[in-house]
Write a protein that holds these residues in place. Sequence first.
Motif, PDB file in Angstrom:
ATOM      1  N   PHE A 133       0.841  -1.200   0.000  1.00 23.15           N
ATOM      2  CA  PHE A 133       0.000   0.000   0.000  1.00 23.15           C
ATOM      3  C   PHE A 133       0.871   1.244   0.000  1.00 23.15           C
ATOM      4  N   LEU A 134       0.421   2.245  -0.733  1.00 24.32           N
ATOM      5  CA  LEU A 134       1.071   3.548  -0.740  1.00 24.32           C
ATOM      6  C   LEU A 134       0.030   4.566  -0.306  1.00 24.32           C
ATOM      7  N   ASN A 135       0.287   5.202   0.836  1.00 27.03           N
ATOM      8  CA  ASN A 135      -0.668   6.167   1.398  1.00 27.03           C
ATOM      9  C   ASN A 135      -2.061   5.547   1.508  1.00 27.03           C
ATOM     10  N   ALA A 136      -2.120   4.319   2.025  1.00 22.21           N
ATOM     11  CA  ALA A 136      -3.343   3.553   2.309  1.00 22.21           C
ATOM     12  C   ALA A 136      -4.077   3.059   1.063  1.00 22.21           C
ATOM     13  N   GLU A 137      -3.474   3.178  -0.122  1.00 20.81           N
ATOM     14  CA  GLU A 137      -4.094   2.673  -1.353  1.00 20.81           C
ATOM     15  C   GLU A 137      -3.257   1.519  -1.886  1.00 20.81           C
ATOM     16  N   ARG A 138      -3.921   0.386  -2.152  1.00 23.25           N
ATOM     17  CA  ARG A 138      -3.198  -0.797  -2.639  1.00 23.25           C
ATOM     18  C   ARG A 138      -2.624  -0.514  -4.024  1.00 23.25           C
ATOM     19  N   VAL A 139      -1.351  -0.887  -4.227  1.00 23.06           N
ATOM     20  CA  VAL A 139      -0.687  -0.655  -5.503  1.00 23.06           C
ATOM     21  C   VAL A 139       0.007  -1.919  -5.986  1.00 23.06           C
ATOM     22  N   GLY A 140       0.088  -2.050  -7.312  1.00 23.46           N
ATOM     23  CA  GLY A 140       0.922  -3.082  -7.915  1.00 23.46           C
ATOM     24  C   GLY A 140       2.335  -2.557  -8.045  1.00 23.46           C
ATOM     25  N   SER A 141       2.415  -1.303  -8.463  1.00 24.10           N
ATOM     26  CA  SER A 141       3.684  -0.586  -8.497  1.00 24.10           C
ATOM     27  C   SER A 141       3.370   0.896  -8.493  1.00 24.10           C
ATOM     28  N   ALA A 142       4.289   1.684  -7.977  1.00 21.78           N
ATOM     29  CA  ALA A 142       4.070   3.126  -7.916  1.00 21.78           C
ATOM     30  C   ALA A 142       5.385   3.835  -7.662  1.00 21.78           C
ATOM     31  N   MET A 143       5.478   5.049  -8.152  1.00 22.20           N
ATOM     32  CA  MET A 143       6.573   5.933  -7.793  1.00 22.20           C
ATOM     33  C   MET A 143       6.191   6.570  -6.463  1.00 22.20           C
ATOM     34  N   VAL A 144       7.170   6.813  -5.608  1.00 22.82           N
ATOM     35  CA  VAL A 144       6.906   7.396  -4.292  1.00 22.82           C
ATOM     36  C   VAL A 144       7.647   8.718  -4.163  1.00 22.82           C
ATOM     37  N   LYS A 145       7.160   9.561  -3.282  1.00 26.05           N
ATOM     38  CA  LYS A 145       7.797  10.861  -3.078  1.00 26.05           C
ATOM     39  C   LYS A 145       7.976  11.129  -1.587  1.00 26.05           C
ATOM     40  N   GLU A 146       8.667  12.207  -1.292  1.00 25.26           N
ATOM     41  CA  GLU A 146       8.936  12.624   0.081  1.00 25.26           C
ATOM     42  C   GLU A 146       7.666  12.603   0.914  1.00 25.26           C
ATOM     43  N   GLY A 147       7.729  11.954   2.076  1.00 26.78           N
ATOM     44  CA  GLY A 147       6.611  11.932   3.014  1.00 26.78           C
ATOM     45  C   GLY A 147       5.586  10.842   2.769  1.00 26.78           C
ATOM     46  N   ASP A 148       5.659  10.133   1.622  1.00 22.29           N
ATOM     47  CA  ASP A 148       4.721   9.037   1.378  1.00 22.29           C
ATOM     48  C   ASP A 148       4.928   7.938   2.412  1.00 22.29           C
ATOM     49  N   VAL A 149       3.872   7.174   2.653  1.00 18.29           N
ATOM     50  CA  VAL A 149       3.940   6.050   3.583  1.00 18.29           C
ATOM     51  C   VAL A 149       3.661   4.762   2.811  1.00 18.29           C
ATOM     52  N   ILE A 150       4.637   3.864   2.843  1.00 22.66           N
ATOM     53  CA  ILE A 150       4.503   2.540   2.244  1.00 22.66           C
ATOM     54  C   ILE A 150       4.123   1.590   3.361  1.00 22.66           C
ATOM     55  N   THR A 151       3.088   0.777   3.130  1.00 24.61           N
ATOM     56  CA  THR A 151       2.675  -0.212   4.123  1.00 24.61           C
ATOM     57  C   THR A 151       2.837  -1.601   3.535  1.00 24.61           C
ATOM     58  N   VAL A 152       3.592  -2.425   4.230  1.00 27.07           N
ATOM     59  CA  VAL A 152       3.735  -3.845   3.912  1.00 27.07           C
ATOM     60  C   VAL A 152       3.393  -4.586   5.196  1.00 27.07           C
ATOM     61  N   GLY A 153       2.407  -5.452   5.129  1.00 32.41           N
ATOM     62  CA  GLY A 153       1.962  -6.150   6.330  1.00 32.41           C
ATOM     63  C   GLY A 153       1.492  -5.152   7.366  1.00 32.41           C
ATOM     64  N   LYS A 154       2.013  -5.279   8.592  1.00 33.15           N
ATOM     65  CA  LYS A 154       1.652  -4.378   9.693  1.00 33.15           C
ATOM     66  C   LYS A 154       2.700  -3.279   9.867  1.00 33.15           C
ATOM     67  N   SER A 155       3.575  -3.134   8.888  1.00 37.67           N
ATOM     68  CA  SER A 155       4.691  -2.198   8.988  1.00 37.67           C
ATOM     69  C   SER A 155       4.500  -1.012   8.055  1.00 37.67           C
ATOM     70  N   ASP A 156       4.669   0.197   8.594  1.00 36.28           N
ATOM     71  CA  ASP A 156       4.627   1.428   7.813  1.00 36.28           C
ATOM     72  C   ASP A 156       6.037   1.962   7.674  1.00 36.28           C
ATOM     73  N   LEU A 157       6.369   2.399   6.461  1.00 35.18           N
ATOM     74  CA  LEU A 157       7.679   2.971   6.172  1.00 35.18           C
ATOM     75  C   LEU A 157       7.467   4.356   5.585  1.00 35.18           C
ATOM     76  N   THR A 158       7.987   5.377   6.217  1.00 34.22           N
ATOM     77  CA  THR A 158       7.861   6.744   5.734  1.00 34.22           C
ATOM     78  C   THR A 158       9.081   7.069   4.886  1.00 34.22           C
ATOM     79  N   VAL A 159       8.832   7.626   3.697  1.00 38.55           N
ATOM     80  CA  VAL A 159       9.893   7.921   2.727  1.00 38.55           C
ATOM     81  C   VAL A 159      10.493   9.289   2.999  1.00 38.55           C
ATOM     82  N   ARG A 160      11.814   9.341   3.072  1.00 37.63           N
ATOM     83  CA  ARG A 160      12.568  10.589   3.190  1.00 37.63           C
ATOM     84  C   ARG A 160      13.611  10.600   2.059  1.00 37.63           C
ATOM     85  N   LEU A 161      13.605  11.637   1.249  1.00 39.61           N
ATOM     86  CA  LEU A 161      14.565  11.766   0.154  1.00 39.61           C
ATOM     87  C   LEU A 161      15.600  12.813   0.536  1.00 39.61           C
ATOM     88  N   ARG A 162      16.879  12.478   0.395  1.00 35.10           N
ATOM     89  CA  ARG A 162      17.963  13.392   0.805  1.00 35.10           C
ATOM     90  C   ARG A 162      18.955  13.605  -0.316  1.00 35.10           C
TER      91      ARG A 162
END
Length: 149
Positions: free
Chosen positions: A120-149
């Motif tokens: 899931f990307l920002n609570a929407e199920r995806v097959g594939s997606a580009m992600v940007k700063e601040g997006d939240v990827i969810t796999v299982g019960k784990s959330d990962l917040t994206v930070r680009l530096r």
Amino acid sequence: MATRRAVLAVTSGPNAGDSVRLEVGTCRLVGRHLSESETMLIDRDGNRLIDGHAADIVAKHLQDKSPLAARAGAAFSVNAFDRGADIIFADDSISRAHAMVFYDKAGMGIIDLASTNGTFLNAERVGSAMVKEGDVITVGKSDLTVRLR
């Protein structure tokens, strides 16, 4: 200054507080710890081998989303990227080979590898997606917040 690295900060789930990096030109598999009775083929670098079906999913999605894929044409494969160490979670709701994250000059993306519980990307199920700063990827019960530096 151009973004050269993505950081995935684990904000919930069993690995909350961890973070992982993704450098430009790399990809990393996301999966879970194997139980004592499970096996999976491992390459010489200690990473899980992606089976034919998952490799086809990655190639198909990257073909449309990655400049590396556009340059490589129909022969493109995940091998166009440097394969970083697998990202392994202690989360039983994540598949053994759940998703692949990649990062190139077009940005960072995620590809679901036909996982059981979805990606899931920002609570929407995806097959594939580009992600940007601040997006939240969810796999299982784990959330990962994206930070680009």
